[in-house]
Enzyme design. Sequence first.
Site, mmCIF file in Angstrom:
data_model
loop_
_atom_site.group_PDB
_atom_site.id
_atom_site.type_symbol
_atom_site.label_atom_id
_atom_site.label_comp_id
_atom_site.label_asym_id
_atom_site.label_seq_id
_atom_site.Cartn_x
_atom_site.Cartn_y
_atom_site.Cartn_z
ATOM 1 C CG HIS A 20 -1.938 0.942 1.432
ATOM 2 N ND1 HIS A 20 -1.588 2.274 1.781
ATOM 3 C CD2 HIS A 20 -3.209 0.956 1.096
ATOM 4 C CE1 HIS A 20 -2.647 2.963 2.012
ATOM 5 N NE2 HIS A 20 -3.848 2.112 1.843
ATOM 6 C CG ASP A 32 0.651 -2.300 6.426
ATOM 7 O OD1 ASP A 32 -0.176 -2.259 7.177
ATOM 8 O OD2 ASP A 32 0.585 -1.763 5.123
ATOM 9 C CD GLN A 78 -6.581 -4.906 3.920
ATOM 10 O OE1 GLN A 78 -7.551 -5.633 4.127
ATOM 11 N NE2 GLN A 78 -6.715 -3.462 3.905
ATOM 12 C CE LYS A 130 -7.290 -0.503 5.935
ATOM 13 N NZ LYS A 130 -7.926 -0.063 4.845
ATOM 14 C CB CYS A 150 -3.763 3.165 -1.597
ATOM 15 S SG CYS A 150 -4.803 4.539 -1.137
HETATM 16 C C1 LIG Z 1 -2.006 -3.111 3.637
HETATM 17 C C2 LIG Z 1 -2.546 -1.569 4.099
HETATM 18 N N1 LIG Z 1 -1.762 -0.666 4.901
HETATM 19 C C3 LIG Z 1 -1.890 0.610 5.148
HETATM 20 C C4 LIG Z 1 -3.199 0.918 4.801
HETATM 21 C C5 LIG Z 1 -3.351 2.385 5.551
HETATM 22 O O1 LIG Z 1 -4.312 2.492 6.529
HETATM 23 P P1 LIG Z 1 -4.990 3.844 7.077
HETATM 24 O O2 LIG Z 1 -5.411 4.449 5.899
HETATM 25 O O3 LIG Z 1 -5.897 3.136 7.991
HETATM 26 O O4 LIG Z 1 -3.859 4.414 7.661
HETATM 27 C C6 LIG Z 1 -4.080 0.434 4.277
HETATM 28 C C7 LIG Z 1 -5.269 1.025 4.044
HETATM 29 O O5 LIG Z 1 -6.105 0.318 3.166
HETATM 30 C C8 LIG Z 1 -3.616 -0.974 3.867
HETATM 31 O O6 LIG Z 1 -4.650 -1.724 3.407
#
Ligand SMILES: Cc1ncc(COP(=O)(O)O)c(C=O)c1O
Length: 404
Positions: free
Chosen positions: A120, A198, A201, A224, A362
Amino acid sequence: MNIEKIRDDFPILSRHNRGVPFAYLDNAATSQKPSIVIDSIKNYYASSNSNVHRGVYELAEEAEHLYHNSRKFISQYFNASEKETIFVRGATEGLNLIAHSYASDILNQNDEIIVTEMEHHANIVPWQLVCEKTGAKLKVCPTLPDGSLDREWISKNISRESVKLISLTAISNTLGTINPVAEITTEAKSFGKTVVIDGAQSVPHQKTDFRKLGCDFFTFSGHKVFGPMGIGVVLGKEAILREMIPYQGGGDMIDQVSFEGTTFAPAPQKFEAGTPNVAGAIGLGKAIEYISQFSMEEIAQHEHLLYKTALRGLAEIAGFKEHGTTENKAAVLSFTIENIHPHDLATFLDAQGIAIRTGHHCCQPLMKVLGVEATARASFALYNTEEEAVRLVEAVKKAVSILK
Ligand SMILES: Cc1ncc(COP(=O)(O)O)c(C=O)c1O
């Protein structure tokens, strides 16, 4: 799992969308909230709201107690200590905190950071900023045609002297790929590298034991995992947090302030400058409490069943292509259909009451690898039903017959 009973816990699921019963299949973007979370936020503001850390009166003590208890509960769930559990706004802020407070301070122009093609933007851009500041370079692990990581590439590169840090997602938000993060962490740690995971998900679908996993940092977003927006967590090894410079300065993160210089509070306070999102932290604690009543394996199994139902039906459509076909994947179904723009498809589905996501999710670099500008993505959660998966298939088939 009693899905009907679970659905009753989520008031929003009984609403309509464009006048049709709602099928929410955009859980990788954000999840819906159970009443236990909604009520905890309402109750906090209705009867316990006060700033934390500062008051001696009963209300302030109550707010402090709720905030503290939430951190304690969350840290126990992840098998981390309270000192290792930092509240942030979400995974994005978490990764920025790690990049700025940790990596910017220790890397130099001879160093390299490994990320993967499936990250992401939140796990790419903060590292690019670190590279700009320090002169370090980004090395990118390729994704194989089935959407899995090129494991051999990691083994070939992780031992290199110049590589100091690897940051990767536990589950891809676009492909659904479940990465072997435990195995990669063990390998990276055997060469003394820093490992950042990270978990944005993975937390809604997999239990994480921070201590057992052995990574240096793990971050996720509350929204999430059925919690509120604007709250998330960074888990960081205590010994590392102790040495790290703060990410932001201000109230609540200090020990002593004078114009000659400032000393800082220990972690996690050192990284939580300013008035925190107390209601968010309490809501997140309740969300974690909510999921801890289920077996995560059972949740994943249920979601996978729905994913398979949808996949089987959609695969009958001429020109259908799934992006991310590895067996070891979460219930994320990214797809394209020849000659149909994903946005047109999603607009059609919306009229049928079905919410899916379209776009680059993203993950613009990944879209380039896949050779598409956008995909349509249906992502399932514990409250979704077989009927919703079937509705998705039927609605897509109808859309295709009209749009083509
Ligand atoms: C794999 C992953 N990392 C990071 C993020 C970023 O999360 P946030 O926008 O809640 O900070 C997301 C959000 O879609 C994601 O799917």
